[in-house]
Design a protein around this motif. Structure first.
Motif, PDB file in Angstrom:
ATOM      1  N   ASP A 230      48.713  43.568  36.776  1.00  0.00           N
ATOM      2  CA  ASP A 230      47.658  44.176  35.956  1.00  0.00           C
ATOM      3  C   ASP A 230      46.308  43.693  36.467  1.00  0.00           C
ATOM      4  O   ASP A 230      45.958  42.519  36.300  1.00  0.00           O
ATOM      5  N   ASN A 232      43.515  44.622  35.295  1.00  0.00           N
ATOM      6  CA  ASN A 232      42.581  44.550  34.172  1.00  0.00           C
ATOM      7  C   ASN A 232      42.757  43.286  33.350  1.00  0.00           C
ATOM      8  O   ASN A 232      41.779  42.659  32.927  1.00  0.00           O
ATOM      9  N   PRO A 306      48.351  48.887  36.231  1.00  0.00           N
ATOM     10  CA  PRO A 306      47.089  49.013  35.484  1.00  0.00           C
ATOM     11  C   PRO A 306      45.898  48.475  36.273  1.00  0.00           C
ATOM     12  O   PRO A 306      45.949  47.375  36.820  1.00  0.00           O
TER      13      PRO A 306
END
Length: 353
Positions: A230, A232, A306
């Motif tokens: 991820d 983010n 993500p």
């Protein structure tokens, strides 16, 4: 009476199908009353002996990977069936999928296939598809990245009429090309930068991060990537392994997954900015200038991570010193099959079968 005849003609139309036989996952997209439905399974199989009859049985997908981890065969790890043995295994696998999903033979089928320069592999795949029993009315194949781009530009097949760059972040290779009204220009591919390579890097980095105390296989590394990768909001996570001499060992992963993913994005940008785009500019300067003003489409399973699309956009813009817009389809895993289904629908709608 006229309405009844029109309804009859509608009922007699073949079913449109979009299919992607992928190196990691196979997706079948078909029309249903509520819309397009997708069937998703791992591209693998295993065989076992029936204890009652002695016959050889086939098990595929997640069940095969879970129940027979030491014997399961991923026959399309390189993207295509390389030899007769892999072609036979691919045929058995696809036949099992067709039967399990009740995929209709009375159909128009569009396959999303890898854009790989491998004549033997493509020939083996074509033979598997032609003998599968589906697509009695029509079988067509289009590049995976083109099919995956269709959902990005809308349901009316706008992607077929545009000029744009598509970059495929797949399991077996990094591929890029320009589509000019569906025609491929200036293709590029490398197997050195791929989702499978990220899995290998993660396994190596985990060993380094744990100072050699933990060794994971690439299947576990892929699970770490898919569950924890991820850009983010990555958070460190813990896992437990069984020690060879007994007992368990708990460990925490803080860097390995994102170190591998950062390396992947940076390597991909290096290849795109310093190999593919210069090649495109040299071959088609006007097209090159045009495409940099258009959205670049990112397809392939790695686009599911993500924040990866936004990170790629930011870093590529910085590398080129030019603001680039990067888009990806909703649900990149099924996008190629859904795009292929939309193309198949157009063939059915226009009666071109």
């Amino acid at each position: 009476m006229l309405e009844e005849k029109m309804d009859q003609v509608e009922e007699e139309r073949p079913a449109p199908l979009g299919i992607k036989l992928g190196s990691t996952r196979t997706i079948v997209a078909e029309s249903q009353e509520e819309g397009v439905k997708t069937h998703d399974t791992l591209t693998c199989l295993a065989t076992y002996e029936d204890v009652l009859t002695g016959d050889q049985r086939i098990i595929y997908g997640e069940e095969a990977a879970y129940e027979y981890p030491d014997e399961v065969q991923f026959m399309l790890r390189t993207g295509l069936p390389e030899d007769e043995t892999q072609a036979e295994a691919t045929a058995m696998f696809f036949d099992s999928v067709v039967k399990a999903t009740n995929t209709p033979s009375d159909s128009v089928v569009v396959y999303a296939i890898p854009a790989i320069n491998n004549e033997r592999g493509l020939s083996n795949l074509a033979e598997v598809l032609e003998e599968s029993g589906v697509g009695e009315h029509l079988i067509r194949s289009y590049p995976e990245s083109l099919c995956g781009s269709v959902p990005v530009f809308g349901d009316e097949l706008d992607a077929i009429g545009r000029i744009f760059i598509a970059i495929n972040f797949g399991s077996t290779n990094l591929g890029a090309c320009v589509y000019r009204r569906g025609e491929q220009l200036s293709r590029f591919a490398t197997g050195a930068i791929a989702g499978n390579e990220v899995d290998r890097w993660i396994a190596n980095y985990v060993e380094e991060e744990t100072q050699g105390r933990v060794n994971i296989d690439q299947t576990t590394a892929r699970e770490y990537k898919e569950q924890h990768g991820d850009f983010n909001n990555f958070e460190p996570f813990t896992d437990i392994i069984q020690q060879p001499g007994g007992g368990t060992h708990e460990y925490t992963i803080e860097r390995s997954v994102m170190d591998a993913l950062d390396r992947y994005v940076d390597d991909a940008i290096d290849e795109i900015a310093n190999t593919f785009l210069p090649q495109l500019a040299n071959d088609y300067m006007k097209v090159y200038k045009h495409t940099l003003q258009e959205p670049i489409v990112l397809t392939g399973g790695m686009a599911c991570i993500p924040g990866l699309v936004e990170t790629f956009e930011e870093r590529l813009s910085k590398e080129l010193e030019h603001d680039i817009v990067v888009k990806a389809p909703d649900d990149p895993v099924t996008a190629a099959a859904r795009g292929a289904h939309r193309i198949a629908e157009r063939f059915v709608e226009e009666g071109r079968y």
